[in-house]
Write an enzyme that holds these catalytic residues in place. Structure first.
Site, mmCIF file in Angstrom:
data_model
loop_
_atom_site.group_PDB
_atom_site.id
_atom_site.type_symbol
_atom_site.label_atom_id
_atom_site.label_comp_id
_atom_site.label_asym_id
_atom_site.label_seq_id
_atom_site.Cartn_x
_atom_site.Cartn_y
_atom_site.Cartn_z
ATOM 1 N N HIS A 1 43.891 8.639 -2.985
ATOM 2 C CA HIS A 1 44.238 9.163 -4.301
ATOM 3 C C HIS A 1 44.607 8.002 -5.212
ATOM 4 C CE1 HIS A 1 47.668 10.657 -6.993
ATOM 5 N NE2 HIS A 1 46.587 11.205 -7.486
ATOM 6 N N ASP B 1 38.734 19.686 -8.003
ATOM 7 C CA ASP B 1 40.153 19.502 -7.701
ATOM 8 C C ASP B 1 40.945 20.625 -8.350
ATOM 9 O OD1 ASP B 1 42.736 18.651 -7.346
ATOM 10 O OD2 ASP B 1 42.484 16.709 -8.340
ATOM 11 N N GLU C 1 47.337 13.841 -1.733
ATOM 12 C CA GLU C 1 48.105 13.120 -2.755
ATOM 13 C C GLU C 1 49.524 13.660 -2.866
ATOM 14 O OE1 GLU C 1 45.505 14.334 -6.128
ATOM 15 O OE2 GLU C 1 47.362 14.725 -7.175
ATOM 16 N N LYS D 1 38.329 18.815 -12.712
ATOM 17 C CA LYS D 1 39.452 19.689 -12.419
ATOM 18 C C LYS D 1 39.002 21.133 -12.497
ATOM 19 C CE LYS D 1 42.424 16.342 -12.013
ATOM 20 N NZ LYS D 1 43.240 16.098 -10.812
ATOM 21 N N ASP E 1 48.061 8.744 -0.449
ATOM 22 C CA ASP E 1 48.661 8.209 -1.663
ATOM 23 C C ASP E 1 49.535 7.036 -1.224
ATOM 24 O OD1 ASP E 1 49.564 9.114 -4.708
ATOM 25 O OD2 ASP E 1 51.154 8.113 -3.587
ATOM 26 N N GLU F 1 39.367 19.881 -3.576
ATOM 27 C CA GLU F 1 40.614 19.139 -3.370
ATOM 28 C C GLU F 1 41.806 20.004 -3.737
ATOM 29 O OE1 GLU F 1 40.428 15.262 -5.107
ATOM 30 O OE2 GLU F 1 42.585 15.186 -5.516
#
Lengths: 436, 436
Positions: A356, A248, A306, A220, A329, A274
């Site tokens: 995702h 992400d 997602e 992240k 997703d 992402e």
């Protein structure tokens, strides 16, 4: 297929994950939850359909209420009728003349639709005694095409184009199946780099994941940029130059901020960035995609999906050349039918599908979609990976199985979406023992 | 401003309008409804704040539930604190670390946020004893800018650019106010051409509206194209060549279908085509805008916004040159703060604001926004009109007043959003006398 759906039961199931910092990122800190739907039929001892949408804790009562608001479109329907006119059924949910206003086709009402539609597909696959991936991959082209609502995406893909893709997907089908049954489906892990974890935990988890065979890991970003840079360095040090590192940002950056931050993070050779900005910002993603392509010499691409609200957002992301990875997703958009439309557009536009997962049961769901895509649509493993997070699988009757960083092909009939009765009871919100 | 909000009360209020065919269009047939919010304070006999979001009947229970889910961010706040840090307050609602997942910033959860945020502004205006338009138009530039969240739109407008627009808006302020107080604000009527109405009713209503002074009228399209053409001909016959005729497809067309149908409808010299395709389709709107510009020799433009989910969608519509008319809605996006951001972007991009109204109380709301825009931001009436539908005003304490096709300037303190207690009780769903 002679069964009729006689009732929709909905359960508000929440797992108290927020306290542990699992799943924390730039904008979310949740109690992983499911709006869990069971379709009861007149089929006696036959199967029930199970579907869910994933939420982050508070708000799960809203998706549950939305399922109740939509249930009258499902109760009383026979499976034969749904199979005969799949788009008519799907639109009864997505184009309800009153409920549509509180979407349209987005957010609470659309996620609830996803839970219901997925439950119908789970029921169908169980009745057919096939795992969903096999049911889909074996369906005649005509029936798959008939399951897709091309409304509002016909400028990007037509039924004829979809049919051509699906027909071509029969070529080499059995070789691909043998391959994936033997070797599993590639995946990557997101469990190493949540924002809530201190540096030493990130290093230890990365080292452990690498030892377990993972060669693609996601961290992240979106905290203070110096922290992101420091954590990226730790992970890259641990995994060496060859393993893939994905980043992400969970939408936290503005467009120009994303470009500026990626100018620093490209040093660590990210495979993708992402959700670099707001999920609705197609034009912003397109600008960022062009910038990171330049910054990275073509090595880094933009990934998102997602939180993409529906097929119209996905359509534009592809039309604008804004994504190099399509992260479907399974339950934010309106279930299998809408996912099919996105998978088909991705094939036409040449964008690999990397679903995702994580949350509650998302790994269980998306393995079916990825395998179907491989067998019948995308027909390649090049650049394909399913996200993997090692959380909460123990609550499912048919949990995902992995080996050496790959998903093993599920074999039980259905969509792997059935939750254990004991887990539903224990984590029922607010009255289950886990919450009392 | 020393008051503190001590409770949020929410009412599910629904009017049984579906049976009459009022408000029917290509995709909606609704019981016009309000998720009505009252903010109670510790201010004794002082005012309560009133706000609402509009829905179409079923689903109003979802927006009501979403207000309850968000209420803890509002209860216990002092008005002084909200005024001092408006974006911090706004983000507490829009970026809740768990609830954000079921949007984000769209649909049920965002509409509920709109109801709450608007109620706060109504309370503030009542405490200041000013109508909302005046409160806003008189605020120092710095305070208006501080009320806007520029996150995710900074690539389209910066705080400095917004400040420059608002500073310039002081020039000629009092002349514009005198003008609008004397002559009213231009509007148009949508009551003549609902899809549910037969031809003779369309003709009679058009004739009546013209006689009453309306020189701009909107019809619904999106039925069978031959029917749309026939009804357009009736209306154009009645209003002559000079009055404006607007068309509204309520998102029913695909992109190429919109272009093909407009090739037939340009014969009737439409001033705009509204919602020609899916509300999320920025790139589609851009393509349609270029096509209708060509088809009409530059006379017809694309209008949209009533279902635009948030400021990021509006941003892109402007960046892509996809709209020639910006139809803000007062309560689909997250209230006055977010509307301010859209009005400012529209000024920068040179797109006139023509707010969406009708439904329940939307006319009451948007008159304030249009007048503020005229006084302080857009500073022109060129191409500006507020939609007008003559439905359900009798349920409001301070209903809109019109004369000769123009809105008269509201004078009561607040946002004109207070509903009569008797109406709330009578139309409470499902237990009010109107529904029993």
């Amino acid at each position: 297929m002679t069964v009729t759906i006689t009732a929709v039961e909905v359960h508000d199931v929440r797992f108290p994950t927020a306290a542990a910092g699992d799943g924390s990122d730039a904008i979310n800190r949740g109690d992983y939850s499911a709006t869990y739907v069971e379709l009861v039929t007149d089929g006696g001892a036959g199967p029930t359909g199970a579907g869910f949408t994933f939420t982050n804790g508070r708000g799960n009562e809203l998706t549950c209420a939305a399922v109740r608001a939509l249930a009258h479109h499902v109760v009383g329907r026979s499976m034969a009728e749904i199979v005969a006119e799949p788009v008519a059924f799907w639109r009864s949910l997505t184009a309800d003349v009153q409920l549509r206003w509180v979407g349209p086709e987005k957010g609470v009402i659309h996620m609830a639709t996803g839970a219901l539609v997925n439950a119908v597909w789970d029921l169908r696959a169980k009745l057919d005694q096939k795992p969903l991936w096999r049911l889909l991959a074996e369906l005649p082209t005509e029936e798959l095409v008939r399951s897709v609502d091309f409304h509002h995406i016909s400028d990007a893909i037509t039924a004829d184009e979809a049919a051509a893709i699906l027909d071509k997907g029969f070529v080499g089908w059995s070789e691909r199946l043998a391959q994936v049954e033997q070797s599993g489906f590639p995946s990557y892990t997101t469990s190493v780099g949540w924002l809530g974890y201190p540096d030493d935990k990130v290093r230890a988890l990365t080292r452990q994941a690498y030892a377990e065979g993972w060669r693609a890991m996601k961290m992240k970003v979106g905290g203070p940029i110096d922290d992101d840079v420091r954590r990226a360095r730790i992970i890259r040090e641990e995994i060496g130059p060859d393993a893939l590192l994905m980043m992400d940002a969970n939408q936290v950056w503005d467009v120009d901020e994303a470009i500026a931050n990626m100018a620093r993070l490209v040093e660590f050779d990210p495979y993708w960035i992402e959700e670099p900005t707001h999920a609705d910002d197609v034009l912003g993603h397109a600008r960022i995609a062009r910038a990171v392509e330049t910054l990275s010499g073509g090595r880094c691409r933009v990934a998102t999906g997602e939180v993409a609200a529906n097929r119209v957002i996905f359509k534009q992301l592809m039309q604008a050349d804004a994504i190099g990875v399509c992260q479907i997703d399974a339950c934010r958009i309106a279930g299998v039918n809408e996912v099919l439309s996105v998978i088909l557009m991705a094939a036409k536009f040449g964008v690999p599908i990397c679903p995702h997962a994580g949350g509650v049961g998302l790994c269980e769901y998306v393995q079916h979609l990825a395998i179907f895509d491989y067998l019948r649509v995308g027909t390649s493993l090049d650049g394909r990976m399913v996200e993997y997070v090692d959380h909460l699988h123990e609550h499912f009757v048919d949990p995902v199985r992995t080996r050496g960083g790959r998903y093993l092909v599920p074999t039980a009939p259905g969509y792997s979406s059935t939750m254990k009765a004991d887990s539903i009871a224990r984590f029922a919100f607010p009255d289950g023992p886990a919450w009392r």
